[in-house]
Design a protein around this motif. Sequence first.
Motif, PDB file in Angstrom:
ATOM      1  N   PRO A 314       0.808  -1.222   0.000  1.00 60.30           N
ATOM      2  CA  PRO A 314       0.000   0.000   0.000  1.00 60.30           C
ATOM      3  C   PRO A 314       0.845   1.279   0.000  1.00 60.30           C
ATOM      4  CG  PRO A 314      -0.949  -1.597   1.508  1.00 60.30           C
ATOM      5  CD  PRO A 314       0.397  -2.135   1.084  1.00 60.30           C
ATOM      6  N   THR A 315       2.044   1.223   0.611  1.00 60.91           N
ATOM      7  CA  THR A 315       2.938   2.384   0.577  1.00 60.91           C
ATOM      8  C   THR A 315       3.391   2.655  -0.851  1.00 60.91           C
ATOM      9  OG1 THR A 315       3.737   1.990   2.824  1.00 60.91           O
ATOM     10  CG2 THR A 315       5.153   3.307   1.379  1.00 60.91           C
ATOM     11  N   VAL A 316       3.723   1.586  -1.568  1.00 62.13           N
ATOM     12  CA  VAL A 316       4.139   1.734  -2.970  1.00 62.13           C
ATOM     13  C   VAL A 316       2.998   2.324  -3.784  1.00 62.13           C
ATOM     14  CG1 VAL A 316       4.873   0.490  -5.048  1.00 62.13           C
ATOM     15  CG2 VAL A 316       5.777  -0.166  -2.808  1.00 62.13           C
ATOM     16  N   PHE A 317       1.802   1.796  -3.599  1.00 65.17           N
ATOM     17  CA  PHE A 317       0.632   2.276  -4.331  1.00 65.17           C
ATOM     18  C   PHE A 317       0.420   3.771  -4.084  1.00 65.17           C
ATOM     19  CE2 PHE A 317      -3.889   3.298  -4.453  1.00 65.17           C
ATOM     20  CZ  PHE A 317      -4.270   2.812  -5.695  1.00 65.17           C
ATOM     21  N   ASN A 318       0.447   4.168  -2.804  1.00 67.10           N
ATOM     22  CA  ASN A 318       0.198   5.559  -2.442  1.00 67.10           C
ATOM     23  C   ASN A 318       1.292   6.489  -2.949  1.00 67.10           C
ATOM     24  OD1 ASN A 318      -1.315   7.608  -0.685  1.00 67.10           O
ATOM     25  ND2 ASN A 318       0.774   7.760   0.099  1.00 67.10           N
ATOM     26  N   ALA A 319       2.551   6.102  -2.751  1.00 69.16           N
ATOM     27  CA  ALA A 319       3.672   6.964  -3.152  1.00 69.16           C
ATOM     28  C   ALA A 319       3.722   7.115  -4.672  1.00 69.16           C
ATOM     29  CB  ALA A 319       4.993   6.396  -2.627  1.00 69.16           C
ATOM     30  N   ALA A 320       3.489   6.023  -5.387  1.00 72.31           N
ATOM     31  CA  ALA A 320       3.517   6.073  -6.850  1.00 72.31           C
ATOM     32  C   ALA A 320       2.409   6.980  -7.370  1.00 72.31           C
ATOM     33  CB  ALA A 320       3.367   4.658  -7.417  1.00 72.31           C
ATOM     34  N   ASN A 321       1.248   6.910  -6.753  1.00 72.13           N
ATOM     35  CA  ASN A 321       0.141   7.767  -7.175  1.00 72.13           C
ATOM     36  C   ASN A 321       0.471   9.238  -6.920  1.00 72.13           C
ATOM     37  OD1 ASN A 321      -2.720   8.234  -8.004  1.00 72.13           O
ATOM     38  ND2 ASN A 321      -2.856   8.981  -5.893  1.00 72.13           N
ATOM     39  N   GLU A 322       1.009   9.547  -5.748  1.00 74.40           N
ATOM     40  CA  GLU A 322       1.345  10.940  -5.436  1.00 74.40           C
ATOM     41  C   GLU A 322       2.317  11.518  -6.472  1.00 74.40           C
ATOM     42  OE1 GLU A 322       2.756  11.464  -1.481  1.00 74.40           O
ATOM     43  OE2 GLU A 322       0.852  10.918  -0.535  1.00 74.40           O
ATOM     44  N   LYS A 323       3.362  10.742  -6.775  1.00 74.41           N
ATOM     45  CA  LYS A 323       4.378  11.230  -7.715  1.00 74.41           C
ATOM     46  C   LYS A 323       3.805  11.346  -9.126  1.00 74.41           C
ATOM     47  CE  LYS A 323       8.727  12.379  -8.312  1.00 74.41           C
ATOM     48  NZ  LYS A 323       9.316  13.551  -7.640  1.00 74.41           N
ATOM     49  N   ALA A 324       3.008  10.366  -9.522  1.00 71.06           N
ATOM     50  CA  ALA A 324       2.437  10.368 -10.870  1.00 71.06           C
ATOM     51  C   ALA A 324       1.448  11.520 -11.055  1.00 71.06           C
ATOM     52  CB  ALA A 324       1.767   9.027 -11.143  1.00 71.06           C
ATOM     53  N   VAL A 325       0.632  11.768 -10.042  1.00 65.87           N
ATOM     54  CA  VAL A 325      -0.330  12.871 -10.127  1.00 65.87           C
ATOM     55  C   VAL A 325       0.404  14.201 -10.255  1.00 65.87           C
ATOM     56  CG1 VAL A 325      -2.097  14.157  -8.865  1.00 65.87           C
ATOM     57  CG2 VAL A 325      -2.231  11.667  -8.990  1.00 65.87           C
ATOM     58  N   ALA A 326       1.473  14.344  -9.491  1.00 67.99           N
ATOM     59  CA  ALA A 326       2.262  15.589  -9.571  1.00 67.99           C
ATOM     60  C   ALA A 326       2.819  15.789 -10.983  1.00 67.99           C
ATOM     61  CB  ALA A 326       3.390  15.555  -8.551  1.00 67.99           C
ATOM     62  N   LYS A 327       3.292  14.707 -11.599  1.00 70.79           N
ATOM     63  CA  LYS A 327       3.828  14.802 -12.960  1.00 70.79           C
ATOM     64  C   LYS A 327       2.726  15.148 -13.959  1.00 70.79           C
ATOM     65  CE  LYS A 327       8.049  12.033 -12.853  1.00 70.79           C
ATOM     66  NZ  LYS A 327       8.864  13.070 -13.544  1.00 70.79           N
ATOM     67  N   PHE A 328       1.554  14.576 -13.771  1.00 65.50           N
ATOM     68  CA  PHE A 328       0.441  14.879 -14.681  1.00 65.50           C
ATOM     69  C   PHE A 328       0.037  16.344 -14.564  1.00 65.50           C
ATOM     70  CE2 PHE A 328      -4.236  15.225 -15.246  1.00 65.50           C
ATOM     71  CZ  PHE A 328      -4.283  14.988 -16.617  1.00 65.50           C
ATOM     72  N   LEU A 329      -0.048  16.838 -13.324  1.00 60.61           N
ATOM     73  CA  LEU A 329      -0.420  18.241 -13.123  1.00 60.61           C
ATOM     74  C   LEU A 329       0.605  19.198 -13.736  1.00 60.61           C
ATOM     75  CD1 LEU A 329      -1.783  18.054  -9.449  1.00 60.61           C
ATOM     76  CD2 LEU A 329      -3.120  18.433 -11.535  1.00 60.61           C
ATOM     77  N   ASN A 330       1.851  18.745 -13.799  1.00 59.02           N
ATOM     78  CA  ASN A 330       2.911  19.553 -14.421  1.00 59.02           C
ATOM     79  C   ASN A 330       3.040  19.285 -15.920  1.00 59.02           C
ATOM     80  OD1 ASN A 330       3.763  20.963 -12.096  1.00 59.02           O
ATOM     81  ND2 ASN A 330       4.961  19.192 -11.417  1.00 59.02           N
ATOM     82  N   ARG A 331       2.041  18.505 -16.463  1.00 64.01           N
ATOM     83  CA  ARG A 331       1.954  18.210 -17.891  1.00 64.01           C
ATOM     84  C   ARG A 331       3.176  17.452 -18.427  1.00 64.01           C
ATOM     85  NH1 ARG A 331      -2.471  21.271 -19.272  1.00 64.01           N
ATOM     86  NH2 ARG A 331      -2.822  23.103 -17.959  1.00 64.01           N
ATOM     87  N   LYS A 332       3.778  16.620 -17.571  1.00 59.01           N
ATOM     88  CA  LYS A 332       4.944  15.827 -17.980  1.00 59.01           C
ATOM     89  C   LYS A 332       4.549  14.420 -18.434  1.00 59.01           C
ATOM     90  CE  LYS A 332       8.297  18.296 -15.122  1.00 59.01           C
ATOM     91  NZ  LYS A 332       9.293  18.201 -14.022  1.00 59.01           N
ATOM     92  N   ILE A 333       3.363  13.957 -18.029  1.00 54.89           N
ATOM     93  CA  ILE A 333       2.860  12.650 -18.450  1.00 54.89           C
ATOM     94  C   ILE A 333       1.386  12.788 -18.818  1.00 54.89           C
ATOM     95  CG2 ILE A 333       4.495  11.339 -16.993  1.00 54.89           C
ATOM     96  CD1 ILE A 333       2.111  10.871 -15.039  1.00 54.89           C
ATOM     97  N   GLY A 334       0.840  11.760 -19.490  1.00 58.49           N
ATOM     98  CA  GLY A 334      -0.569  11.740 -19.835  1.00 58.49           C
ATOM     99  C   GLY A 334      -1.411  11.183 -18.695  1.00 58.49           C
ATOM    100  N   PHE A 335      -2.717  11.349 -18.821  1.00 60.34           N
ATOM    101  CA  PHE A 335      -3.636  10.904 -17.771  1.00 60.34           C
ATOM    102  C   PHE A 335      -3.521   9.406 -17.517  1.00 60.34           C
ATOM    103  CE2 PHE A 335      -7.942   9.426 -16.523  1.00 60.34           C
ATOM    104  CZ  PHE A 335      -8.036  10.072 -15.292  1.00 60.34           C
TER     105      PHE A 335
END
Length: 375
Positions: A314-335
Amino acid sequence: MKNISILGSTGSIGTQTLDIVRANNDLNVVAIAAGSNVKMLEEQIREFHPKLVCVYNEEAAGRLKTAVADTDVKVVAGMDGLIEAATYNSAQIVVTAFVGMIGIRPTLEAIKAKKDIALANKETLVTAGHLVMEAAKEYGVKILPVDSEHSAIFQSLNGENKKEIDKILLTASGGPFRGWTKEQMRDVQVEDALKHPNWAMGQKITIDSATMVNKGLEVIEAKWLFDVDIDHVQAVVQPQSIIHSMVQYKDGAVIAQLGTPDMKLPIQYALYYPERRYLAGERLDFAKIEAPDLNNFVGLKMAYEAGRMGGSMPTVFNAANEKAVAKFLNRKIGFLDITDIIGYCMEQHENINHPTVEQILEIEQWVYELIENRW
């Protein structure tokens, strides 16, 4: 062992009450009453062995006496007989399931005899609510609602301060003619009006539901049961009969009771209140209403996987989501990359059971670095 008396034992509520008795070995039927159904009463006598039976119709009572002459049951008739069944000495709770104003006098006499009332006879409160509730208070008797809607309100009030009620939301299915105009209803036949979309009930209440007069009766009943002004009872349409009724409080919170349209639940709740007993039958399946699409929204599916694995996943799931969402908001990755990243990190991680705080924080950093190196 709880001794019960059932007024209206051959009707819909009465027969379902007896189903509950069959399913529980600590309910004992000591008295029953019905209008004139001798055949069904005889069957009930031979199965449940009540001490007293009332047949309101005197001619039918005579026929029942003959039919059960080989038993030790006492058969009585008329209003006096109904009152005798309602006040039977060993009865602790009386299920009042007769239809119509015939239930008023037996209910009042049962209250005076200090019997708790499982109330399914709404006409009693509609016409004599001021007398019934006053008597219940005077004699220290519980009035336990059996109507599905009023039972739902009763349950939604558990543990709450009744002075903080804003309004009661009394649900209605709308019946078989919901959405129809008066012109469309002009030629409705009996058979049409008896086809209720959700509930299996007696004929009179089914017709009342089709006209929505039943909901009007229930509004008045709610006024007396819950000691509220009638304008604080709002009827609302809920076609699926999943929400059985709700209470809205002064802070805007709404508490509801939900379930399948099965009258056995409110009957059993009244008989065993405040205990909740197991009740066999269909369960409300919210997934059938609208289940989440786990094929197109795999983030939820992966959360279940992480939760089942436990440990550090669950830590991996949560941390990966936090980092991925930040990248999406910065327009570095797709949805859709968000869930791809979560899945990748979970695949790369070797799960640790019972991780320490230090390990959890180290795993978080490991996930961040893994994502930065790949995306």
